[in-house]
Design a protein around this motif. Sequence first.
Motif, PDB file in Angstrom:
ATOM      1  N   ILE A 171       0.792  -1.073   0.110  1.00  0.00           N
ATOM      2  CA  ILE A 171       0.087  -0.073   0.103  1.00  0.00           C
ATOM      3  C   ILE A 171       0.846   1.235   0.244  1.00  0.00           C
ATOM      4  O   ILE A 171       0.677   2.185  -0.889  1.00  0.00           O
ATOM      5  N   ASN A 172       1.921   1.262   0.938  1.00  0.00           N
ATOM      6  CA  ASN A 172       2.638   2.246   1.021  1.00  0.00           C
ATOM      7  C   ASN A 172       3.419   2.828  -0.246  1.00  0.00           C
ATOM      8  O   ASN A 172       3.859   3.881  -0.802  1.00  0.00           O
ATOM      9  N   MET A 173       3.919   1.407  -0.955  1.00  0.00           N
ATOM     10  CA  MET A 173       4.590   1.822  -2.154  1.00  0.00           C
ATOM     11  C   MET A 173       3.844   2.382  -3.311  1.00  0.00           C
ATOM     12  O   MET A 173       4.192   3.110  -3.993  1.00  0.00           O
ATOM     13  N   MET A 174       2.560   2.064  -3.259  1.00  0.00           N
ATOM     14  CA  MET A 174       1.716   2.567  -4.555  1.00  0.00           C
ATOM     15  C   MET A 174       1.443   4.139  -4.020  1.00  0.00           C
ATOM     16  O   MET A 174       1.009   5.178  -4.889  1.00  0.00           O
ATOM     17  N   ILE A 175       1.205   4.355  -2.625  1.00  0.00           N
ATOM     18  CA  ILE A 175       0.954   5.638  -2.272  1.00  0.00           C
ATOM     19  C   ILE A 175       2.202   6.863  -2.699  1.00  0.00           C
ATOM     20  O   ILE A 175       2.029   7.756  -3.413  1.00  0.00           O
ATOM     21  N   ALA A 176       3.478   6.092  -2.583  1.00  0.00           N
ATOM     22  CA  ALA A 176       4.510   6.963  -3.071  1.00  0.00           C
ATOM     23  C   ALA A 176       4.432   7.102  -4.582  1.00  0.00           C
ATOM     24  O   ALA A 176       4.907   8.204  -5.199  1.00  0.00           O
ATOM     25  N   TRP A 177       4.236   6.065  -5.194  1.00  0.00           N
ATOM     26  CA  TRP A 177       4.133   5.856  -6.879  1.00  0.00           C
ATOM     27  C   TRP A 177       3.086   6.981  -7.225  1.00  0.00           C
ATOM     28  O   TRP A 177       3.220   7.941  -8.223  1.00  0.00           O
ATOM     29  N   TYR A 178       1.943   7.199  -6.403  1.00  0.00           N
ATOM     30  CA  TYR A 178       0.996   8.152  -6.685  1.00  0.00           C
ATOM     31  C   TYR A 178       1.499   9.657  -6.711  1.00  0.00           C
ATOM     32  O   TYR A 178       1.302  10.405  -7.481  1.00  0.00           O
ATOM     33  N   PHE A 179       2.136   9.792  -5.565  1.00  0.00           N
ATOM     34  CA  PHE A 179       2.621  10.907  -5.189  1.00  0.00           C
ATOM     35  C   PHE A 179       3.751  11.576  -6.202  1.00  0.00           C
ATOM     36  O   PHE A 179       3.865  12.512  -6.691  1.00  0.00           O
ATOM     37  N   ALA A 180       4.531  10.435  -6.546  1.00  0.00           N
ATOM     38  CA  ALA A 180       5.798  10.795  -7.726  1.00  0.00           C
ATOM     39  C   ALA A 180       5.141  11.095  -9.057  1.00  0.00           C
ATOM     40  O   ALA A 180       5.309  12.110  -9.679  1.00  0.00           O
ATOM     41  N   THR A 181       4.037  10.539  -9.331  1.00  0.00           N
ATOM     42  CA  THR A 181       3.291  10.717 -10.624  1.00  0.00           C
ATOM     43  C   THR A 181       2.887  11.868 -10.452  1.00  0.00           C
ATOM     44  O   THR A 181       2.791  12.687 -11.323  1.00  0.00           O
ATOM     45  N   LYS A 185       2.726  15.514 -12.746  1.00  0.00           N
ATOM     46  CA  LYS A 185       1.567  16.094 -13.664  1.00  0.00           C
ATOM     47  C   LYS A 185       0.869  17.341 -13.108  1.00  0.00           C
ATOM     48  O   LYS A 185       0.499  18.249 -13.742  1.00  0.00           O
ATOM     49  N   GLN A 186       1.020  17.312 -11.560  1.00  0.00           N
ATOM     50  CA  GLN A 186       0.329  18.506 -10.955  1.00  0.00           C
ATOM     51  C   GLN A 186       1.295  18.965  -9.711  1.00  0.00           C
ATOM     52  O   GLN A 186       0.739  19.297  -8.677  1.00  0.00           O
ATOM     53  N   TYR A 187       2.493  19.279 -10.217  1.00  0.00           N
ATOM     54  CA  TYR A 187       3.404  19.699  -9.242  1.00  0.00           C
ATOM     55  C   TYR A 187       3.100  20.919  -8.382  1.00  0.00           C
ATOM     56  O   TYR A 187       3.311  20.900  -6.986  1.00  0.00           O
ATOM     57  N   ALA A 188       2.338  21.989  -8.869  1.00  0.00           N
ATOM     58  CA  ALA A 188       2.102  23.132  -8.111  1.00  0.00           C
ATOM     59  C   ALA A 188       1.047  22.835  -6.988  1.00  0.00           C
ATOM     60  O   ALA A 188       1.029  23.406  -6.055  1.00  0.00           O
ATOM     61  N   SER A 189       0.463  21.824  -7.518  1.00  0.00           N
ATOM     62  CA  SER A 189      -0.838  21.487  -6.540  1.00  0.00           C
ATOM     63  C   SER A 189      -0.621  20.597  -5.474  1.00  0.00           C
ATOM     64  O   SER A 189      -1.229  20.373  -4.552  1.00  0.00           O
ATOM     65  N   VAL A 190       0.561  20.075  -5.766  1.00  0.00           N
ATOM     66  CA  VAL A 190       0.883  18.615  -4.775  1.00  0.00           C
ATOM     67  C   VAL A 190       2.228  19.028  -3.977  1.00  0.00           C
ATOM     68  O   VAL A 190       2.422  18.260  -2.993  1.00  0.00           O
ATOM     69  N   ILE A 191       3.094  19.878  -4.464  1.00  0.00           N
ATOM     70  CA  ILE A 191       4.217  20.026  -3.851  1.00  0.00           C
ATOM     71  C   ILE A 191       4.143  20.567  -2.182  1.00  0.00           C
ATOM     72  O   ILE A 191       4.895  19.908  -1.395  1.00  0.00           O
ATOM     73  N   ASN A 192       3.106  20.895  -1.864  1.00  0.00           N
ATOM     74  CA  ASN A 192       2.873  21.398  -0.418  1.00  0.00           C
ATOM     75  C   ASN A 192       2.777  20.063   0.550  1.00  0.00           C
ATOM     76  O   ASN A 192       3.044  20.081   1.741  1.00  0.00           O
ATOM     77  N   TYR A 193       2.233  18.661  -0.019  1.00  0.00           N
ATOM     78  CA  TYR A 193       2.335  17.743   0.558  1.00  0.00           C
ATOM     79  C   TYR A 193       3.495  17.105   1.160  1.00  0.00           C
ATOM     80  O   TYR A 193       3.864  16.529   1.871  1.00  0.00           O
TER      81      TYR A 193
END
Length: 231
Positions: A171-181, A185-193
Motif C-alpha cells: 500500500i505504501n509503495m503505491m501511495i509513493a508512486w501516486y505522489f511521484a506521478t 503532472k500536478q507539481y504546483a498543486s501537490v508539492i505542499n504535501y
Amino acid sequence: MNTQAEKVIEQKLFTFQDKQYREFQCKLMPTVAPERVIGVRTPALRAYAKELAKTPASAEFLQVLPHAYYEENNLHGFIIETIKDFDTAVQAVDKLLPYIDNWATCDQIKPKAFRKNIPALYEKIKEWTASGTTYTVRFGIEMLMNFFLDENFTPESVELAARIRSDEYYINMMIAWYFATALSKQYASVINYIEENKLDVWVHNKAIQKSVESYRITDGQKDFLRALKRS
C-alpha cells in the motif's frame, strides 16, 4: 469449483508457458506460491483475453473464483477490461478484488469502462481505499493515479491519497508512486504535501526518490525535492 470452461482455459494457458519467464516472475512476487505460477507473458495473456471475451466461456470463467493460477487471475482481469458497461465492469472488479494476492495482478487491471462515469468511479475509489484489504486499497490508489491526475484532477483527490495510513509495504509503495506521478503532472498543486510533511516518512522519502528518477521532473524540481528528504 473447476468447470469445464476453466479446465479448457487452464490447458490453453499451459500452451503459452515459458519456464524461464516463470522463474523470473516468481522472484518478483514473493506473496505468490511458485506452484501457482504457470509462466505466461502478459502480451499472450492479453491477446487470449480478447479472443476469449468473444465466447460464452468467458462469462462462465468470470463466475469461477478463486482461480488456481496467478495467470487465471490476470486473465480474469483482462477480460474485465473488455467490458463496455461501467456498472458491469465495477461489479466484476468488486468480485475479483478479494482474491487478488499480489501487486502484479493488482496493477495490470485498468478497465476502460471506468472513464464512462468518473463521479461514480470516485465514490468507488473511496470505498476501495477505505476497505483495509491490502490489494483492494492498492487498486483504489492506482485508479486514483490513473484517472484523477489529468483532466479529472481535484485537490480533494490528492487529499484522499494523502490520508491513507498503513503498515503494508504494497500500500505504501503505491501511495509513493501516486505522489511521484502527481508531482510530475500536478507539481504546483501537490508539492505542499512534501514541503509540509503531510505523508508518512517512508512514503515521503520514497515519493521523492521516484520523482528524482523521473524524466518528467525538471532538474530544478529534483534539486528542491532532494533537499526535502526526511530522516
